[in-house]
Structures are given as C-alpha cells and as structure tokens.
Design a protein around this motif. Structure first.
Motif, PDB file in Angstrom:
ATOM      1  N   ALA A 476      56.890   9.761  36.741  1.00 40.33           N
ATOM      2  CA  ALA A 476      56.962   9.826  38.206  1.00 40.33           C
ATOM      3  C   ALA A 476      57.585   8.534  38.719  1.00 40.33           C
ATOM      4  O   ALA A 476      57.742   7.565  37.973  1.00 40.33           O
ATOM      5  CB  ALA A 476      55.565  10.015  38.783  1.00 40.33           C
ATOM      6  N   THR A 477      57.937   8.522  39.990  1.00 42.93           N
ATOM      7  CA  THR A 477      58.526   7.293  40.532  1.00 42.93           C
ATOM      8  C   THR A 477      57.428   6.262  40.793  1.00 42.93           C
ATOM      9  O   THR A 477      56.331   6.604  41.252  1.00 42.93           O
ATOM     10  CB  THR A 477      59.324   7.554  41.817  1.00 42.93           C
ATOM     11  N   ILE A 478      57.749   4.993  40.521  1.00 43.04           N
ATOM     12  CA  ILE A 478      56.759   3.945  40.744  1.00 43.04           C
ATOM     13  C   ILE A 478      56.541   3.671  42.221  1.00 43.04           C
ATOM     14  O   ILE A 478      55.583   3.007  42.592  1.00 43.04           O
ATOM     15  CB  ILE A 478      57.126   2.633  40.027  1.00 43.04           C
ATOM     16  N   THR A 479      57.405   4.185  43.070  1.00 39.86           N
ATOM     17  CA  THR A 479      57.139   4.035  44.506  1.00 39.86           C
ATOM     18  C   THR A 479      57.907   5.061  45.314  1.00 39.86           C
ATOM     19  O   THR A 479      59.128   5.164  45.208  1.00 39.86           O
ATOM     20  CB  THR A 479      57.458   2.613  45.013  1.00 39.86           C
ATOM     21  N   HIS A 480      57.162   5.799  46.117  1.00 41.32           N
ATOM     22  CA  HIS A 480      57.790   6.765  47.010  1.00 41.32           C
ATOM     23  C   HIS A 480      58.248   6.133  48.309  1.00 41.32           C
ATOM     24  O   HIS A 480      59.272   6.499  48.865  1.00 41.32           O
ATOM     25  CB  HIS A 480      56.807   7.897  47.311  1.00 41.32           C
TER      26      HIS A 480
ATOM     27  N   GLU B 244      63.539  13.181  40.057  1.00 45.74           N
ATOM     28  CA  GLU B 244      62.482  12.688  40.948  1.00 45.74           C
ATOM     29  C   GLU B 244      62.762  13.122  42.376  1.00 45.74           C
ATOM     30  O   GLU B 244      63.919  13.299  42.753  1.00 45.74           O
ATOM     31  CB  GLU B 244      62.494  11.154  40.972  1.00 45.74           C
ATOM     32  N   PRO B 246      63.110  12.071  46.359  1.00 47.88           N
ATOM     33  CA  PRO B 246      63.560  10.834  46.996  1.00 47.88           C
ATOM     34  C   PRO B 246      62.445   9.780  46.920  1.00 47.88           C
ATOM     35  O   PRO B 246      61.265  10.117  46.973  1.00 47.88           O
ATOM     36  CB  PRO B 246      63.819  11.261  48.441  1.00 47.88           C
ATOM     37  N   ASN B 247      62.821   8.538  46.768  1.00 42.97           N
ATOM     38  CA  ASN B 247      61.808   7.506  46.566  1.00 42.97           C
ATOM     39  C   ASN B 247      62.318   6.168  47.054  1.00 42.97           C
ATOM     40  O   ASN B 247      63.411   6.085  47.631  1.00 42.97           O
ATOM     41  CB  ASN B 247      61.404   7.467  45.091  1.00 42.97           C
ATOM     42  N   ALA B 248      61.522   5.129  46.825  1.00 40.81           N
ATOM     43  CA  ALA B 248      61.833   3.797  47.348  1.00 40.81           C
ATOM     44  C   ALA B 248      62.030   2.788  46.237  1.00 40.81           C
ATOM     45  O   ALA B 248      61.861   1.587  46.443  1.00 40.81           O
ATOM     46  CB  ALA B 248      60.711   3.341  48.283  1.00 40.81           C
TER      47      ALA B 248
END
Lengths: 524, 524
Positions: A476-480, B244, B246-248
């Motif tokens: 998963a992404t480490i930050t949304h 993933e 969209p993310n930051a």
C-alpha cells in the motif's frame, strides 16, 4: 505578523483557553490506565530551551537586505516544528531545538528567489513554511550538513490574485490559509472545496507541496487534481507552469510540483480549479452491520458513479468510541455521506447514492450524524491537545490501497500497532475510517491512542515503524495525504524503487544543486 | 509478425484496397483546385529508396543475442516513420530514409533492458515503437549523433497480464493494440474505454507515452488519468511503479512516465483503470445556431457536471463540409453527445445533459447524426490516405486552452493557417471541432485541407509553424493529445520555460545517461 497562526504548542489561537475533554471521555481515559484528573499542560513559551541563533551578522544582514528577518523567541519557536505528535511532545516539554536560526518573510516571488540565492551563497538551509501544519516532520528545521537553517515563511505571499470565472480557476498566493482563501472566493460566489482537517491553518502552497486531500475530495478532487498552474521558485530558476487544461506536452510537471515538499523549490502561487459555492450542503449518516459490508457499499457508490462529495466509513471501533463520547451507543459501523451543490442537484445525487447504499444493507440515520460530523470536522487537533494534556499518546496515520487489498491492510495495520505497543504495557485503542474513494481503491485513516510510556518518543517511534512496515508489506502507499516529510523518507524507496529515488534526486540536483532546500525531507 | 500492423504507406491492413472518396467529395476537391480524376497512389514497397543498414556484424550479433533482429525491407520501411502527413508524403514518394538500421523485438522487460544495454555499449540509438501511429514524428528513426538506430518494437510485450475486477484495474503489455486490449477485457466484461482515432493500431504503451485522449475521454478520462501503475525500463534501471490509488508519496512519477515519449525509458506494461462494459451506448446530435453558442453549452454541461462521455462540437465550416460529404446541408454547428453505461444510467444522464443543452439553445437532432459519427469515428486516417491519393494536403493539429481563451484561439489558429497558405496559392479549408471538455477549458482539433503545392513539405511546414506560433502566442498548450515528438520539440520551452526544460533534461540524463533513447524527440 503571526496573528492567524496556531499557538506554538498545539492547535487553535494562542490566546484561547485549552480545549478540555468531555466527561464522557473519562471511561476511555481510565480504560487506557490514565487518571482523568492528572493534567500536564505544556511549559510556558519562556521556558522553552533554545540554542542561540547560529547565523553570523554578515549572513543575517545579507538576508535582511532581501526580506524581513526575525530571530526572536516567539518567531523561532513557532517555526521550530510542525504539528505531529512527536513535534508536540518535544515543544510541550520545552525542547525548542532544532529551531530555525531565523525566520525570513519574503514579500513576493522575487524576494523568495533572493532569499534562496542568499542561502546558497552563505551555506544556510531553507525550510519553506506555509501553515506549519505538517504531521510528518515536513517543516522540521534541519540544517543537514549546512551551518544554519532559516524558515522561509510564505506569509508574505498570500491572497487571491486572479480569478477566471468562465474557466473556474483562481490564482492564490502560496501563503493563503484555507479560511482566507474561502472568504476571498466566497465574495465571487466560488469555493475551492478543499477542506483538510488542518484547513484552519493550512496554506495553499503547503496543500500543493504535500498533495493534500480534503474531507470533500471524493467530490471536489484532491489538490493535485485541482492544480492547473503553479510557480515554483528554485535556486536554479523559476518553474512557471501556465494555466492549461490537461494536455500531452510531455511529462506533467504540475505533478512534480505537487508533492515537491519544499525540496525542489518554493511554491509561491498556484492556480487551482474552483467551483460555484454550493447552494446546499447535506450530510447524512448511514449504518452498516459491519466494516466489510460498509466497504462494499462505498466501493459500489464509487464504481457506479453515485459517490457523494464526502464519504467516510468508521470501523466498528471508531464507531463505538465516537458514540460513547457523544454519550450514546452504536453497534456496527457509521458512514457519513455528504453532497454539496445546487438545490436540484443535491437531492438527485443524494437519491442515487442512497439507492446504492440501501442495496448494500445501509440503514439511514438521517441528518443528525451528518450535523455532528460537520460540527466536529476540524476538531481532531484540538482533541489531541487535550489528550496530550492527559499524558496520552494520540496520533494518526494513513494509507491507501486497492479495494482488493483494503481489508487485509486494515487488519494488518491495526495488528501491527497493537503488537508494537504491547511490550510497552500500553495497549492502544486503534480507530480507523475510510476517508476517500477512488475507482481503484480507498484510503484508510487510523487514530491511535494509548497511555504514554516513560519514553513516549521511543514508544511512538516503535508503533509508527511497525505500522509503516505493515503498510509496505501490504504494497500500500505509505501516505495517502499526509506526505513524506522526515517521517516517511526512509520508506519512499520501498514505494518508488531505487530508480524512482534516483530520478527524484536528479530533479533535486538540477533545481537545488547546493542542496539548501529542506534537508532531510522527502528523499531518504 | 507484423500481421496486425497498418500498411507502411498509410492506414488500414496492407492487403486491402485503398479507400476512395465518395462522389459527394468531388465539389470540395474542385473547390481546392484539384482534379478528382487525377489520382497519385504511393510507390510500391520495392521502389522505396533505402540506404543499407549501418550496423556492423558485431553490433547486429550483440543485439541478436538478446532479441530477434530484422533488417529486411518490409520491417525497416514499416518502422521508418509514423503516420503524420509529412511521414506519409515521404514514404508515398519512395523516400525510405531515415529508416531504422534494424528492428528488434524483445520478448519481455528483461530483454528490453538487454537491448538498451547493448545499444548503450555499441552507441546505437533506440526508438521505442508501439503502434507507429505518431502524427508528430515521435517514431522517426533519428540516430542523433550516434552511429546507428534501431526501432524497438514492443510487439513482443503484448496481451492482458492481470485483472483485478474488484479494483477495476488491468495490467496490459505495452505492445497491446487497442482492439486486442478491448477483446481481452471484453471476455471479463470490462472495457478500457479509451478510443483515440488511431485506436485500431495504437498500443497501450504508446498511449501512455504520449498522454493520449480518446474520443470518450470526457467521460472515461485521459490515459494519464487511467494509469495506476507502470513499468518503465531505462538504461539506468527499471522504474516499477506499483498499482495504487492517488497518494501523497512525493511527486507523482506516474505522470512523468505518462508523456515520456520513449525519451526517458521504454514503457513495457501499464496498469490502467477499467470499467464494466457498457450495456448501452447512445450517441445523439444537437444543433446550435453558432459555434459560440455551442461552446457555451458545452461549458455548461461540463461545469454543471452534466457532461456526457463523448462530447464534440464542430464549427460552422466542419459542420457544413461534413453535411456536404453526407449529401445534405446544414447551417450552424453540429454537436455529438454520447453516453455509455447501464440501462438505467444512460437515460438519466442523457436527460441531464439534454436539459442543459436545451437551455443553451440546442436543437435535438436525434440518433441519426450519432450513428453517423459512430460509423465514421475511426475513418479520418483512411480518408486522409484517399486525399493524399488526390494530391491534397490533409493534416490535423490540436491544442487546448481555457474556456475564456477558446474563441480567440479558434480564430487565431484558423487565421494563421489561411494566412500561411495564401502565399502558396493554395487557400485551405480549415475545419475545427471541440473534442474534449474540462472544467477549466477544452481542446480544439483542426483539420486542414488544401491543394498540395510543388513543395508540399515546405508548404505544410510553413502552415504548421504559423499555427503553432498562434497557439503559443495565445498561451494555449502546443498539444492536447498528439504529444511533442519531433514536430513540437522546438516549442516545448515556450510552454514549460527554461527551468522546465532543464528539469526534463535532468530526468533524461539520469535515466538515459548515454542518450540512446529516441534522439530528437520531446526535448528541444
């Protein structure tokens, strides 16, 4: 000058009384092993330990020739940290360092460029500082291997600069805070529609630099989707991207500016898509027997193009805790759906959403839960201050993944947090909600509360590392939407790979060859 | 091996008869000063002049150890150009050079990396080649300052590799052509919904590399909006971006891969958002008294969130010419609106669109014009071949700008084309339509036809330069969906500025330090 900034020690205006927890929170505190009557406020500003500023007079003078320079205690402490739990632990305990050696407030993009040139010439690091609301160490005043560090406060670059009402775009100075942006746009009948929990203090430049997502971003779009033009002032030059529709003119440099976190340059203004102010806002609650059923319902509304503008779903734990604090009880999971728009549009869209939710077992809870959510939507940081006053660990973290991976991710992060805090003798309460919907997946936003251990920083670092490792293990992404900052930098390579890191480093080397911009952030 | 490729001299399968113009086109031809009975077909393949391949045996052997190598005439000529007017002029006249010295067809990402390594070691340029449908010189086999050039055909990396039906994403090999992608997805009840005019031959990798927009992208989104993951193989390493939401997590490297045009690396696969196949497709015509009124109507449907999936509006000239070729007459402007989706969804959305259009003066024309558009939606390149057979200049160009700037841009580009062709004694017919809607603005797609001058290349270069300069002067984008390639490279700096170019060059230097990838494209 810092009239509209939050208090240095936490959230809310400096003069206001500290928020207290409602009496209904007492059982929760006792459950954590905390005595509700044991209150530990932050030290006074005068008690904050601060090393003397390191800039010598020649450097300070050089800076002062291009922008106002402040190195008084209030300015330095206000710019000494963001608003993460670790930041607040540090400042509340009176540990001011690292603090910036000075705060500079350039008045326009030209002055920003001059500040950068002065810092390159004198070997001083620069931390671009918008609202100072980073919860990932994004504004920590690290000097790296340089001899000093200044905070470059964008407060001098604020305000609504231009509006194109036919094309629904507005150009805002980077230092414009959320409320100021909305007030100025409201005079034109417009809204940005971007409402992160930090909205009261967050700035337009910070939102773009961190790829923020607002509470209504399921409908209005993330800030990176709203960016149509931007100006990034870097030591090597100015990247001025014009206001255009999406196009095919090579890689999209807007999406490099978005997420650049003050490491590639200083965003001085952005042109963002705006919308007519909604005539109607309607927020409602929907109940689901379980988180799994609620997630399926959210997936359906998003993938069937019936999503509301605001969509959130609390898991069983968050639903129960929120209900208890509200003085009631609730089983299962509460979702909030919100629609904003025209008087005809909102009922029509509401009906479309509600029909899909009903098909997935939702029970309508009416506007009561919606009103409660709206009332409390910016309360999180105030509540956290109050929890810290009670010696409680209180922090949030977030991620996003595909719909297929969402349940395993939810369980893995919760398990990791519990397992990491168990050895400290501080079993946590872990709450979670889905906060943003996409066709491909959704975000998960976790809140962790526990009794503080004797080494509260070590305690949280252990928990955060465990959670992040679980996120990485789940792909998963480490930050949304919190961004990378200092806290996630070590994990970015797990997400974009060594070639991705090399590519980002090459961009950095081109735009900031001396490496003065925001050392220790974004890149590992 | 090239069974599903278009004919080398134009569009459509190699064996099929050349398309002819309908008798209704004769007045148009005569109006341009062209004799409808004067037909000039392309030379035969055997007549195409080709310099011998320059690769020495050692280099060829080195390549052949990692991938099949072809340097026969059909392979070299097929990979000698894209499908722009200038490309076709050249090949039809039998000028095969520049042609690739060889065509290599690596079978997977590992073999792509090995080809790149071999080319770096031997100093050979590499042109990534998907469908070969570029109309901006994107696949022109330029060697730059290297001693040879190979076309790297992605035909070995094709097919549907994975589907996540819950998360609505599909992973496709870069070489998968539009029809093959749709066929494979249709077996799972899915669609990519991406239908550029080049769809019959365009590949997934090419679409991503050029940020393409399909005819239904107003609804389904541009390809860059659909990219959730991608693999880019570069000489310096592999950039593997996971699937993933969209993310930051820093700058969005997906949006660097999208638009990278074979200059930063070779896209070997992409994971794209897909949708359930629509149950219903409905396309209708709407008439407006003028282009200006039609544009206002399109702006309204987009900004009021009532847009269809397909939305196009022909200006007065295009409307009249299309009607004449169909054997009828029409005043004013014809718009096509199309909705795709569920049986309940389409009528509901159609009603919402139609209501807004009616408020803006649209006259409903029913499904007849929609059916005609659907029947002809991929015909453009076939018609162009037929026009070239008649010695006619026939080319398209496109741009996009804000709603505020749209009318001035429409007029300026048309005027520039007319003024540029006037001295050649070849007054053009200039047709235009709005083809994609965004909140901030829309695209304009121009078709230019004129009698070919004695120096047809010089004639078109003059017209294209004038049009592009008008676009730049209007601060519009130099390309909405055709990409930069060779033809727009000199203008990219006008759009992203010197710092933008420096940033792109830094990315290039990091990923392709030897500069073997696609010389002369994208970057000025």
């Amino acid at each position: 000058l810092w009239d509209d900034a939050p208090r240095w020690s936490g959230w809310g205006p400096p003069g206001a009384a500290a928020r207290t927890l409602p009496p209904t929170a007492a059982p929760l505190l006792r459950g954590l092993g905390v005595d509700p009557d044991d209150v530990r406020p932050p030290v006074a500003l005068e008690e904050v330990a601060l090393a003397p500023p390191r800039l010598d007079a020649a450097v300070r003078d050089r800076l002062a020739r291009v922008a106002p320079v402040f190195d008084d205690r209030p300015a330095r402490v206000l710019h000494a940290a963001g608003k993460s739990y670790l930041d607040l632990l540090r400042l509340r305990a009176g540990r001011g360092d690292p603090a910036p050696d000075a705060v500079v407030v350039p008045r326009d993009a030209g002055a920003v460029a001059a500040v950068l040139a002065a810092c390159v010439d004198t070997g001083v690091a620069v931390v671009p500082f918008g609202g100072g609301t980073s919860v990932v160490g994004g504004v920590e005043p690290l000097a790296g291997d340089l001899g000093g560090v200044v905070a470059l406060d964008l407060g001098g670059s604020s305000g609504l600069r231009a509006v194109d009402e036919r094309s629904l775009v507005a150009t805002l100075g980077a230092g414009t805070r959320g409320p100021a942006a909305e007030r100025a746009l409201a005079e034109r009948g417009l809204t940005l529609g971007h409402f992160p929990q930090s909205w009261e203090y967050a700035t337009v430049g910070g939102m773009v630099a961190t790829r923020s997502a607002g509470q209504a971003s399921t409908g209005y779009g993330r800030i990176d989707e709203l960016v149509r033009g931007a100006t990034l002032v870097a030591p090597a030059g100015v990247l001025a991207l014009p206001t255009e529709p999406p196009n095919a003119a090579g890689p999209d440099l807007r999406q490099v500016v978005a997420g650049s976190e003050g490491v590639l340059g200083v965003i001085t203004e952005a042109t963002l898509s705006v919308r007519p102010r909604p005539e109607v806002r309607r927020y409602e609650g929907f109940a689901f027997p379980s988180f799994a059923e609620g997630v399926e319902a959210l997936r359906a509304i998003e993938q069937e193009h019936a999503a509301p503008d605001v969509a959130r779903l609390s898991d069983e734990a968050e639903t129960a805790v929120n209900a208890a604090i509200a003085g009631s009880e609730m089983q299962g999971c509460l979702a909030i759906a919100g629609w904003e728009g025209g008087e005809e549009d909102v009922p029509r869209r509401r009906a479309a959403t509600a029909a899909v939710l009903a098909r997935h077992g939702a029970g309508e809870q009416g506007e009561g839960p919606g009103a409660a959510w709206e009332r409390d939507r910016y309360d999180g940081p105030y509540v956290r201050d109050a929890l810290l006053d009670h010696g409680i660990l209180a922090e949030t973290l977030e991620t996003a993944t595909t719909w297929t991976g969402l349940h395993a991710l939810h369980d893995a992060v919760g398990a990791a947090l519990r397992a990491a805090l168990e050895p400290w003798g501080t079993p946590p309460v872990v709450l979670c909600h889905v906060s943003h919907l996409y066709g491909v997946g959704a975000s998960l936003y976790f809140t962790v509360v526990a009794r503080q251990a004797d080494d509260p920083e070590g305690q949280w670092r252990a928990a955060k590392a465990a959670a992040t490792e679980a996120i990485v293990a789940a792909s998963a992404t480490i930050t949304h939407h919190h961004a990378i900052g200092r806290d996630h930098a070590a994990y970015l390579e797990a997400e974009v790979g060594p070639t991705g890191i090399a590519l980002l480093r090459a961009m950095k080397a081109e735009l900031d060859p001396a490496g003065v911009l925001n050392p220790g952030k974004l890149l590992p």
